[in-house]
Design an enzyme around this catalytic site. Structure first.
Site, mmCIF file in Angstrom:
data_model
loop_
_atom_site.group_PDB
_atom_site.id
_atom_site.type_symbol
_atom_site.label_atom_id
_atom_site.label_comp_id
_atom_site.label_asym_id
_atom_site.label_seq_id
_atom_site.Cartn_x
_atom_site.Cartn_y
_atom_site.Cartn_z
ATOM 1 N N HIS A 154 -4.264 -6.190 -6.421
ATOM 2 C CA HIS A 154 -4.156 -7.400 -5.625
ATOM 3 C C HIS A 154 -5.533 -7.879 -5.192
ATOM 4 O O HIS A 154 -6.526 -7.163 -5.310
ATOM 5 C CB HIS A 154 -3.233 -7.201 -4.423
ATOM 6 C CG HIS A 154 -3.643 -6.092 -3.504
ATOM 7 N ND1 HIS A 154 -3.399 -4.762 -3.771
ATOM 8 C CD2 HIS A 154 -4.291 -6.115 -2.308
ATOM 9 C CE1 HIS A 154 -3.867 -4.011 -2.791
ATOM 10 N NE2 HIS A 154 -4.426 -4.810 -1.888
ATOM 11 N N GLU A 175 -7.729 -2.881 -5.731
ATOM 12 C CA GLU A 175 -8.086 -4.246 -5.379
ATOM 13 C C GLU A 175 -9.148 -4.867 -6.286
ATOM 14 O O GLU A 175 -10.108 -4.194 -6.667
ATOM 15 C CB GLU A 175 -8.624 -4.283 -3.933
ATOM 16 C CG GLU A 175 -7.598 -3.884 -2.896
ATOM 17 C CD GLU A 175 -8.131 -3.944 -1.479
ATOM 18 O OE1 GLU A 175 -7.308 -4.086 -0.549
ATOM 19 O OE2 GLU A 175 -9.351 -3.838 -1.284
ATOM 20 N N HIS A 197 0.831 -1.202 0.000
ATOM 21 C CA HIS A 197 0.000 0.000 0.000
ATOM 22 C C HIS A 197 0.869 1.256 0.000
ATOM 23 O O HIS A 197 1.323 1.727 1.038
ATOM 24 C CB HIS A 197 -0.958 -0.010 1.188
ATOM 25 C CG HIS A 197 -1.936 -1.141 1.138
ATOM 26 N ND1 HIS A 197 -1.764 -2.300 1.854
ATOM 27 C CD2 HIS A 197 -3.084 -1.291 0.438
ATOM 28 C CE1 HIS A 197 -2.774 -3.120 1.600
ATOM 29 N NE2 HIS A 197 -3.583 -2.532 0.744
ATOM 30 N N CYS A 250 -13.074 -5.938 5.935
ATOM 31 C CA CYS A 250 -12.367 -6.158 4.683
ATOM 32 C C CYS A 250 -11.054 -6.868 4.991
ATOM 33 O O CYS A 250 -10.602 -6.876 6.135
ATOM 34 C CB CYS A 250 -12.072 -4.843 3.981
ATOM 35 S SG CYS A 250 -13.538 -3.906 3.510
ATOM 36 N N GLU A 280 -5.403 2.427 -2.731
ATOM 37 C CA GLU A 280 -5.956 1.072 -2.650
ATOM 38 C C GLU A 280 -6.312 0.650 -4.063
ATOM 39 O O GLU A 280 -6.902 1.434 -4.823
ATOM 40 C CB GLU A 280 -7.197 1.026 -1.760
ATOM 41 C CG GLU A 280 -6.905 0.820 -0.279
ATOM 42 C CD GLU A 280 -6.492 -0.608 0.064
ATOM 43 O OE1 GLU A 280 -6.066 -1.336 -0.841
ATOM 44 O OE2 GLU A 280 -6.589 -0.972 1.247
#
Length: 200
Positions: free
Chosen positions: A33, A117, A26, A68, A115
């Site tokens: 990812h 994802e 991060h 999360c 972030e």
């Protein structure tokens, strides 16, 4: 040797391309990812919100969905959901269901931290009261799903950027979160371990 948790790196099509230490990914250049989001409900359909601990690297102190996290390499996402709900909130789940298998997002904090994802979304049902782990969660609160969703959609509730994107997709599935259709695990990114059997 100190154990270092790794995350699964993926390409734009959701294929696995390696792993990296969780503590290193991060940054201002966060690689794509694999992760997950979960929404915890009680048997009356209330949703559990959590306020992220102020020591978290990303979005410290922000209100968000229940929990999360990231699956470990070789770990099924549903197992990761169960593991993190126990670790962060002290919860034992009655059921874990895949709801949004292909959700993804990218968000940038004011300080430039990113972030990035592939983040399938799960529904979990519990009977327990949460016992937050202070290193992960500052506080929690239950809300009726409709109240929560309406406040997110109107902008009244300040919520994490991923939850802000997830809620409209969840609302589109119907007004009762306990009857949302369960998604086909075959729709998960290729990087996700096959969802076979019950969560461990």
């Amino acid at each position: 040797m100190t154990y270092q948790e790794h995350v699964v790196l993926v390409d734009g099509q959701g294929n696995p391309i390696g792993t990296a230490p969780k503590t290193s990914v991060h940054t201002a250049h966060t690689p794509l990812h694999l992760a997950f989001s979960s929404y915890v409900f009680d048997e009356g359909g209330q949703v559990l919100l959590s306020r992220r601990a102020v020591g978290k690297l990303t979005w410290p102190g922000a209100w968000t969905n229940s929990c999360c996290g990231h699956p470990l390499p070789g770990e099924r996402l549903s197992v990761a959901v169960t593991r993190r709900l126990a670790f962060e909130l002290g919860l034992r789940v009655e059921s874990v269901d895949l709801i949004l298998p292909r959700f993804s997002y990218r968000a940038v904090m004011d300080n430039g931290t990113v972030e990035n994802e592939l983040c399938p979304v799960f529904r979990a049902v519990v009977r327990d009261e949460a016992a937050p782990n202070a290193e992960e969660v500052d506080t929690v609160r239950w809300m009726p799903w409709k109240t929560f969703a309406d406040q997110v959609l109107s902008g009244e509730l300040d919520i994490s950027p991923w939850a802000r994107e997830q809620v409209p997709q969840l609302v589109a599935l119907g007004p009762d979160p306990l009857t949302w259709p369960v998604a086909d695990p075959a729709e998960l990114p290729a990087a996700a371990e096959p969802e076979t059997g019950e969560p461990a």
